[in-house]
Design a protein around this motif. Structure first.
Motif, PDB file in Angstrom:
ATOM      1  N   GLU A   1      -8.934   2.018   1.630  1.00 23.53           N
ATOM      2  CA  GLU A   1      -7.794   2.082   0.732  1.00 23.53           C
ATOM      3  C   GLU A   1      -7.352   0.664   0.423  1.00 23.53           C
ATOM      4  OE1 GLU A   1      -3.824   2.965   2.836  1.00 23.53           O
ATOM      5  OE2 GLU A   1      -5.305   3.886   4.168  1.00 23.53           O
ATOM      6  N   ILE A   2      -6.723   0.480  -0.734  1.00 26.10           N
ATOM      7  CA  ILE A   2      -6.223  -0.833  -1.121  1.00 26.10           C
ATOM      8  C   ILE A   2      -4.781  -0.960  -0.660  1.00 26.10           C
ATOM      9  CG2 ILE A   2      -5.758  -2.416  -3.023  1.00 26.10           C
ATOM     10  CD1 ILE A   2      -8.019  -1.165  -4.550  1.00 26.10           C
ATOM     11  N   THR A   3      -4.458  -2.092  -0.052  1.00 26.09           N
ATOM     12  CA  THR A   3      -3.137  -2.294   0.543  1.00 26.09           C
ATOM     13  C   THR A   3      -2.600  -3.687   0.212  1.00 26.09           C
ATOM     14  OG1 THR A   3      -4.137  -3.118   2.577  1.00 26.09           O
ATOM     15  CG2 THR A   3      -3.663  -0.756   2.492  1.00 26.09           C
ATOM     16  N   GLY A   4      -1.304  -3.843   0.374  1.00 25.04           N
ATOM     17  CA  GLY A   4      -0.656  -5.148   0.394  1.00 25.04           C
ATOM     18  C   GLY A   4      -0.675  -5.992  -0.854  1.00 25.04           C
ATOM     19  N   PRO A   5      -0.654  -5.420  -2.085  1.00 26.09           N
ATOM     20  CA  PRO A   5      -0.654  -6.286  -3.264  1.00 26.09           C
ATOM     21  C   PRO A   5       0.604  -7.144  -3.324  1.00 26.09           C
ATOM     22  CG  PRO A   5      -0.111  -4.027  -3.879  1.00 26.09           C
ATOM     23  CD  PRO A   5      -0.530  -3.997  -2.442  1.00 26.09           C
TER      24      PRO A   5
ATOM     25  N   ARG B   1      -1.904 -15.668  -8.862  1.00 26.95           N
ATOM     26  CA  ARG B   1      -2.831 -15.184  -7.842  1.00 26.95           C
ATOM     27  C   ARG B   1      -2.277 -13.898  -7.256  1.00 26.95           C
ATOM     28  NH1 ARG B   1      -5.878 -20.076  -5.649  1.00 26.95           N
ATOM     29  NH2 ARG B   1      -5.040 -21.848  -6.815  1.00 26.95           N
ATOM     30  N   LEU B   2      -3.160 -12.914  -7.124  1.00 28.68           N
ATOM     31  CA  LEU B   2      -2.790 -11.625  -6.550  1.00 28.68           C
ATOM     32  C   LEU B   2      -3.561 -11.439  -5.247  1.00 28.68           C
ATOM     33  CD1 LEU B   2      -1.354  -8.831  -6.804  1.00 28.68           C
ATOM     34  CD2 LEU B   2      -3.434  -8.028  -7.977  1.00 28.68           C
ATOM     35  N   TYR B   3      -2.820 -11.170  -4.163  1.00 25.07           N
ATOM     36  CA  TYR B   3      -3.424 -10.916  -2.854  1.00 25.07           C
ATOM     37  C   TYR B   3      -3.368  -9.423  -2.550  1.00 25.07           C
ATOM     38  CZ  TYR B   3      -3.199 -15.925  -2.424  1.00 25.07           C
ATOM     39  OH  TYR B   3      -3.365 -17.272  -2.658  1.00 25.07           O
ATOM     40  N   PHE B   4      -4.376  -8.932  -1.855  1.00 24.92           N
ATOM     41  CA  PHE B   4      -4.433  -7.532  -1.456  1.00 24.92           C
ATOM     42  C   PHE B   4      -5.560  -7.385  -0.444  1.00 24.92           C
ATOM     43  CE2 PHE B   4      -7.155  -8.209  -5.077  1.00 24.92           C
ATOM     44  CZ  PHE B   4      -8.324  -7.520  -4.778  1.00 24.92           C
ATOM     45  N   SER B   5      -5.637  -6.213   0.182  1.00 22.91           N
ATOM     46  CA  SER B   5      -6.680  -5.959   1.173  1.00 22.91           C
ATOM     47  C   SER B   5      -7.373  -4.636   0.912  1.00 22.91           C
ATOM     48  CB  SER B   5      -6.102  -5.942   2.592  1.00 22.91           C
ATOM     49  OG  SER B   5      -5.583  -7.205   2.954  1.00 22.91           O
ATOM     50  N   SER B   6      -8.604  -4.548   1.370  1.00 19.34           N
ATOM     51  CA  SER B   6      -9.290  -3.276   1.558  1.00 19.34           C
ATOM     52  C   SER B   6      -9.172  -3.000   3.046  1.00 19.34           C
ATOM     53  CB  SER B   6     -10.756  -3.363   1.132  1.00 19.34           C
ATOM     54  OG  SER B   6     -11.454  -2.209   1.531  1.00 19.34           O
ATOM     55  N   GLN B   7      -8.407  -1.972   3.410  1.00 19.05           N
ATOM     56  CA  GLN B   7      -8.012  -1.826   4.804  1.00 19.05           C
ATOM     57  C   GLN B   7      -9.179  -1.585   5.750  1.00 19.05           C
ATOM     58  OE1 GLN B   7      -5.737   1.651   6.601  1.00 19.05           O
ATOM     59  NE2 GLN B   7      -4.091   0.153   6.397  1.00 19.05           N
ATOM     60  N   ARG B   8     -10.198  -0.870   5.287  1.00 21.88           N
ATOM     61  CA  ARG B   8     -11.312  -0.529   6.176  1.00 21.88           C
ATOM     62  C   ARG B   8     -12.663  -1.001   5.653  1.00 21.88           C
ATOM     63  NH1 ARG B   8      -7.671   3.479   5.925  1.00 21.88           N
ATOM     64  NH2 ARG B   8      -8.817   4.633   4.320  1.00 21.88           N
ATOM     65  N   GLY B   9     -12.672  -1.778   4.601  1.00 25.29           N
ATOM     66  CA  GLY B   9     -13.881  -2.419   4.124  1.00 25.29           C
ATOM     67  C   GLY B   9     -15.025  -1.467   3.813  1.00 25.29           C
ATOM     68  N   THR B  10     -16.248  -1.979   3.962  1.00 33.16           N
ATOM     69  CA  THR B  10     -17.428  -1.206   3.589  1.00 33.16           C
ATOM     70  C   THR B  10     -17.802  -0.151   4.621  1.00 33.16           C
ATOM     71  OG1 THR B  10     -18.829  -2.911   4.586  1.00 33.16           O
ATOM     72  CG2 THR B  10     -18.390  -3.104   2.228  1.00 33.16           C
ATOM     73  N   SER B  11     -17.406  -0.345   5.870  1.00 38.01           N
ATOM     74  CA  SER B  11     -17.814   0.581   6.930  1.00 38.01           C
ATOM     75  C   SER B  11     -16.830   1.720   7.154  1.00 38.01           C
ATOM     76  CB  SER B  11     -17.995  -0.171   8.246  1.00 38.01           C
ATOM     77  OG  SER B  11     -16.742  -0.565   8.774  1.00 38.01           O
ATOM     78  N   GLY B  12     -15.635   1.622   6.588  1.00 40.86           N
ATOM     79  CA  GLY B  12     -14.627   2.637   6.813  1.00 40.86           C
ATOM     80  C   GLY B  12     -13.923   2.509   8.147  1.00 40.86           C
ATOM     81  N   SER B  13     -14.093   1.384   8.827  1.00 39.43           N
ATOM     82  CA  SER B  13     -13.483   1.149  10.131  1.00 39.43           C
ATOM     83  C   SER B  13     -12.319   0.181  10.006  1.00 39.43           C
ATOM     84  CB  SER B  13     -14.520   0.581  11.100  1.00 39.43           C
ATOM     85  OG  SER B  13     -13.910   0.092  12.276  1.00 39.43           O
TER      86      SER B  13
END
Length: 386
Positions: free
Chosen positions: A347-351, A359-371
């Motif tokens: 999921e995308i988080t923290g925009p 500049r826009l910051y954000f995260s993919s909470q579990r990346g490619t592995s889902g962990s």
């Protein structure tokens, strides 16, 4: 941010089709408009980081969970979630929560004026499942525990002062917080299927150690007027805060929250809606509801964290959906701004925008592995509307 109601005569942009017309119940729809009718144009092919962006925008990886942040000895936290940016001299700081339980907390990355990472460090430790939160006008970070009878913690993004538990802000499954400097209150969302929407009225603005927790009261309709009522027992035991006030309005899974110009917007994941409170006249209404978009062509699904730009655009991150951040513009356009590919179990988080807004910051909470140990924090740079 200019106050407005989204999707009244809106253009709904998507990769497949766009529709003109209102999204209110029983509405008629106009003929399809130009596909992908967002302010930045269509998304391009995925870049080296797996992110699709409009022309003129670029991405870079800032940090990965379990790995040291480039140029520092600090190991980035798991499950990065809610975030915010702070001015730091000629540079800035990006703060990010960690949604793990136990040992959640929050970390920060420091940048110089050119955007080079110059430091990373912990600002909050030994808390639980820190999901979203919010920035205060006095430049602290409110980190919210998304657990039963969770707390709000006030942390120092500069890493100087110790974090403080703010019990007066209520104990419930906290999600996000948004400060309103006009009314001198903090709005709070609750991540429960029958959750409420709250505001905390501090005894002294700028000091969250004491005050009054209030809950929004309204009817069951999707629009109307509202009032506030005091929550008798903010501690939430033995009766949960959401069950203490008769007539408190229920929202299906409160998520992100953003305030600007006499308006507060918040998302509810259980029904994929964006709500709008018009604070000048104490009314509420739906700003977005994907179930009202015809043909299953809704551009925004899985609504979650939300932030705003100085121009007046809202940026809504998806939890699932197409792994997109969608933009909702002041002239009522809803369209994908970016899409992360190859990470469907995340999921995308923290925009959050840098102080300059470019500049826009954000995260993919579990990346490619889902962990949760595979989270990735990104930066996108480009010609954002400011």
């Amino acid at each position: 941010m200019e106050r407005r109601t989204f999707l009244r005569g809106a253009v709904i942009g998507s990769s497949a089709a766009a529709f003109g017309g209102t999204l209110m119940h029983g509405a008629a729809y106009a003929a399809p408009a130009q596909p992908g009718a967002g302010p930045y144009g269509a998304l391009g092919a995925a870049d080296a980081n797996g992110i699709q962006l409009p022309a003129g925008f670029t991405s870079r990886v800032i940090a990965r969970s379990g790995q040291t942040v480039a140029g520092t000895s600090y190991r980035w936290h798991s499950a990065p979630d809610g975030g915010a940016c702070y001015t730091d001299g000629a540079g800035w700081i990006y703060v990010s929560n960690s949604e793990v339980n136990p040992s959640g907390g929050a970390s920060a990355v420091r940048f110089d004026s050119s955007g080079t990472v110059t430091g990373a460090y912990r600002i909050l430790s030994n808390t639980r499942q820190n999901c979203a939160g919010g920035k205060t006008p006095w430049n602290t970070w409110l980190s919210c525990e998304e657990v039963d009878r969770g707390y709000v913690y006030e942390a120092d993004p500069y890493g100087v002062n110790a974090s403080v538990q703010r019990a007066a802000m209520g104990r419930f499954k906290h999600e996000a917080a948004a400060a309103d400097p006009v009314r001198k209150v903090i709005y709070l969302t609750e991540d429960e299927s029958s959750g409420c929407f709250y505001r905390f009225v501090p005894t002294t603005w700028g000091n969250l150690s004491s005050g009054t927790l209030q809950v929004l009261k309204a009817g069951t309709a999707t629009s109307g007027s509202f009032t506030w009522a005091n929550v008798p027992d903010p501690d939430g035991s033995p009766t949960a805060t959401r069950s203490q006030v008769s007539g408190s309005k229920k929202f299906n899974g409160g998520e992100g929250c953003h305030y600007a110009n006499d308006t507060v917007w918040f998302t509810t994941k259980g029904d994929n809606r964006v709500w709008q409170l018009n604070l000048a006249n104490n009314t509420y209404e739906l700003a977005y509801d994907d179930s009202l978009v015809p043909g299953g062509a809704a551009p925004l699904t899985g609504v979650d964290n939300v932030t705003g730009s100085s121009f007046g655009d809202l940026y809504v991150a998806e939890d699932g959906g197409n792994m997109e951040i969608c933009v909702i513009t002041p002239d009522d356009v809803v369209a994908p701004f970016l899409r992360i590919t190859g990470q469907s179990s995340s999921e995308i988080t923290g925009p959050a925008f840098s102080p300059a807004g470019n500049r826009l910051y954000f995260s993919s909470q579990r990346g490619t592995s889902g962990s949760s140990s595979a989270g990735i924090t990104y930066e996108v740079t480009g010609p954002f509307r400011t």
